[in-house]
Every structure is written in C-alpha cells, then in structure tokens.
Write a protein that holds these residues in place. Structure first.
Motif, PDB file in Angstrom:
ATOM      1  N   PHE A 166     -13.063  49.748 -17.321  1.00 45.70           N
ATOM      2  CA  PHE A 166     -13.839  48.804 -18.114  1.00 45.70           C
ATOM      3  C   PHE A 166     -13.163  48.599 -19.467  1.00 45.70           C
ATOM      4  O   PHE A 166     -12.663  49.545 -20.069  1.00 45.70           O
ATOM      5  CB  PHE A 166     -15.262  49.326 -18.332  1.00 45.70           C
ATOM      6  N   ILE A 224     -13.892  44.066 -15.919  1.00 40.98           N
ATOM      7  CA  ILE A 224     -13.719  45.175 -14.982  1.00 40.98           C
ATOM      8  C   ILE A 224     -12.436  44.962 -14.200  1.00 40.98           C
ATOM      9  O   ILE A 224     -12.126  43.835 -13.796  1.00 40.98           O
ATOM     10  CB  ILE A 224     -14.901  45.257 -13.990  1.00 40.98           C
ATOM     11  N   LEU A 240     -22.736  44.726 -19.619  1.00 43.48           N
ATOM     12  CA  LEU A 240     -22.845  46.021 -18.954  1.00 43.48           C
ATOM     13  C   LEU A 240     -24.280  46.522 -18.907  1.00 43.48           C
ATOM     14  O   LEU A 240     -24.731  47.029 -17.876  1.00 43.48           O
ATOM     15  CB  LEU A 240     -21.948  47.042 -19.663  1.00 43.48           C
TER      16      LEU A 240
END
Length: 440
Positions: A399, A428, A104
C-alpha cells in the motif's frame, strides 16, 4: 502553563490521567456506575449491554450471552471470516490490476460490516461485492454517533429526541434494526418449516438459547444482541484495522519485519487462509496490532463513571458523591510514565522488549476495549477479525499513500465518540509484482 492528571471538562465532570485510577473507577464491585452520557447511545426503552447503567441488570444481560463471545466459541465461525477475507482480497487484486486509488478506511468498514453481519445473522450486507455502501449506512451511522456524543451531554432529553428521529428517519441504526429484523424473521420462518441448516452464526445460537428458555432469552434480547453487534462492532473494528495498516505503511521497517515473520511461519501457504490460532502465535504481529490500538484507539471520549456514596480520592484529590470521573483512552495511551518517553511514537517493540513490570503497567493502562466489568464484550470478535486479515493483506499487497491531502497535511480524523480516519487515500500493488520489479 502547568499540567496535571486532572482536567475539569464540564460541571462536576473530570478527565483523569492516573494509572491507579483505572482500578478504582473500573474495577469490579467498586460501586462506580456509567455516567448518564451513555444512555443516548441506545434505545431508551430497551436496555442493552453497552448503555445500561444498572450493574445488576448489566450482569444479568451479560450472563445470558457471554459464552457466545468466548474465543473458543467464535472460532466455530472462522469460515465466515475466511469467506469475507476472500472477497476483500479479490477486490484489492482488482484495484491493483486497474491501478486505481482507494479510501482505506472505507474498505475496512465494508469488510467489518460484512463480517459482523455474517457472524450476527448469517448474511453479509454485500458491501464487499463492489466496495459500495448500497444502503447508505456509513454516513447515517456517522451522524448517529454525532448524535450520541452530543445528546449524551443532555441525556435527559434523549427519549423525546429519539422518538422524533425514529418518526422522521430510518437511516443509520434504523437501517441496521430493519436489516436485523428481516433476517431474524426469515430465520424464524425457516426454523418453523424445519429447513434450517445454518449452525455457525450467532443468531442460530441465541435462537437455541431462546428455545431452551424463552423467559431468560427473549426475542427482545435477540434483537438487541444483533443490533448491538452490528452497530458497535463495525465502526470500532474498521477504525482499528485502518490504524494497523496506516501505521505499517508509515513505518516501512516495521512492515518489513512483520512480513519476514509472516513469510517464515506461512511459507507453504502463500494465499490461503490463516487460522487464528496460528496467527495468534506470531509475536510481532500481535505487537503491531496492540501498538496500533494504543496509538489510535477507536474511542475518543472519557469513559465516564459516577462517584458512589461517600466520595472517593483519585490522583490525590477528593471527589464527592455524584461527580463524574473518566479516563480518556487517547490520554492514557500517551502517558510517558507508563509507555515510555516515546509514547507518541508507533513502536511495536515496546510490547516485546519491556520488563515484566513495565508490561504489567502498560497492560493495566491499556484501555482499547475498556477495563473491568464493562470491558467490551465484542473484543474477541474484533481481535479475530484483525488477526486473520492483517497477515493476508501484508503478505499479498503493498500500500502506498497517494492522497494529496494526507501527503500535505498528514492524517485527519474526526472524533464523534469514535475517532474515524478521514483521508487515507492510497493505491495497492500486488506484492509479487513489486518483488519481480526489484529482481527478487
């Protein structure tokens, strides 16, 4: 073991945790200049807004370009950010379709770099195209931050080491310098041919200032502005964005509350752009962003200032002239007397349900962008980037942390002046898919 508001961290250097010290150390006109540590973060031969220690020189540099960083001015560039958000959403949709994992923080850095490149010189780095650092800037820039943090302690050797590094290496800041130089040269050629139609990036604005008064805004100023924007603005914004998303993932009740607010206010705009002015009016969104910057500020070292002639009394202790004092943002933001007994917890509601007096105290000790005359000039750029992106991602995706390291050991960070998250691996999913699977 006893604790107190003053910790000696080096000879004649102290870290201070005292709310009243902010006004003294960082207030306008109090005579405290930045410590020598800062000089190692810049070109020793070209002063810039961040590293220059001379208050008069800093004030003069800031006056040249301050108007370019006003929120009202930056909103002219809002379509630039929308373009980058569209790219990021497309990449995340592809990841969701393929059910692969992502780092991320890496993707937030790709976004922040492409946005600031677009804003600064009218061209993205291209990192969002495939989520790849094709220029090798990320590790090189991280290495440069290590250099800044370490060499700042030995700032008297910075000029010598800087020359050696520039002779043997072109990575990190060097690549950003070359990127900026190429785009400036291209723009100058286009301008000379009378073909330029670009009018919404910062380079076009500073070139206009240069054309109006070449002595006041020089070509060196233009290069310095571009490099500083890109080098400083990318890492700090990506760290802050990652903090927002990470803490929402870890606090699902906060996430659902934020989604409800976003859904309510943008019910007719499912996947389109969200204007900054509209998103700024969402109280819980703003509270989530501010709380994320509080519990994980981008900077992790004391913001050192040198005691002026005559000395000063801070936290009931006298410090003589020449002593370096500084407040560490992480320490300040964990102060329970200011932020409450749950200061170490992520609780956005503290910014919404506190009294006026409590809010004032928290705002006065909120140092995510610094304080006083040396407040980060790029603050508004970062806030616009975050305020526009977070609602889109929260509304369209879910997420889930999947990396074995973070699930077993928790969040891991490295403090090299900026405190970067290292192990936020997640997958995701399309939010619509999740809603369908729940029968909603």
């Amino acid at each position: 073991m006893t604790s107190g508001p003053i910790v000696r961290i080096a000879p004649d250097t102290y870290s201070i945790d005292d709310p009243d010290s902010v006004r003294i150390l960082y207030g306008h006109g109090n005579g405290f200049i930045k410590s020598k540590w800062y000089t190692a973060s810049g070109n020793p031969y070209i002063p810039d807004l961040f590293t220059t220690r001379d208050p008069t020189l800093h004030r003069n540099i800031r006056k040249k370009v301050a108007s370019l960083y006003a929120t009202s001015h930056l909103l002219r560039m809002e379509p630039i950010i929308d373009d980058c958000i569209d790219l990021l959403v497309s990449r995340f949709a592809e990841v969701a379709d393929k059910r692969t994992q992502i780092n991320l923080q890496h993707w937030m850095q790709c976004y922040a770099f492409d946005v600031i490149g677009y804003i600064a010189v009218g061209k993205r780095f291209g990192f969002l195209d495939k989520g790849e650092d094709t220029l090798g800037i990320f590790p090189s820039l991280h290495g440069y931050l290590k250099y800044c943090a370490t060499m700042g302690v030995y700032s008297e050797f910075h000029s010598l080491i800087y020359n050696i590094i520039n002779t043997v290496s072109s990575g990190g800041i060097g690549e950003i310098v070359q990127f900026s130089k190429r785009e400036i040269d291209k723009r100058l050629l286009i301008e000379a041919q009378g073909k330029s139609e670009i009018d919404r990036d910062m380079l076009s604005e500073v070139l206009q200032l240069h054309e109006a008064n070449p002595q006041r805004v020089t070509m060196i100023d233009i290069m310095s502005i571009c490099v500083t924007n890109i080098g400083a603005g990318s890492d700090t914004t990506s760290i802050s964005l990652t903090s927002v998303l990470y803490h929402l993932i870890r606090n699902p009740l906060c996430l659902e509350k934020l989604r409800a607010e976003i859904d309510q206010h943008f019910s007719t705009n499912v996947s389109g752009h969200i204007k900054f002015a509209d998103a700024q009016k969402l109280p819980y969104l703003q509270a989530c962003i501010k709380e994320s910057l509080r519990v994980h500020p981008a900077t992790g070292l004391p913001l050192g200032r040198v005691v002026p002639k005559g000395g000063v009394t801070v936290a009931d202790t006298f410090f003589p002239e020449g002593t370096t004092l500084g407040v560490n943002t992480w320490v300040a933001h964990a102060n329970a007397s200011v932020f409450g007994p749950d200061a170490l917890s992520f609780r956005p509601e503290r910014w919404l349900d506190s009294s006026k007096e409590e809010l004032k105290a928290m705002d006065n000790y909120f140092l995510a962008f610094g304080q006083g005359s040396r407040t980060c000039i790029g603050k508004n750029i970062s806030l616009v980037e975050m305020t526009k992106l977070i609602p889109i991602l929260v509304r369209n995706f879910d997420f889930r942390l999947t990396g074995p390291d973070i699930l077993k050991n928790g969040l891991q960070c490295e403090n090299v002046w900026f405190v970067k998250q290292n192990n936020i691996i997640c997958d995701i999913q399309h939010r619509s898919t999740l809603k369908h699977s729940k029968g909603e």
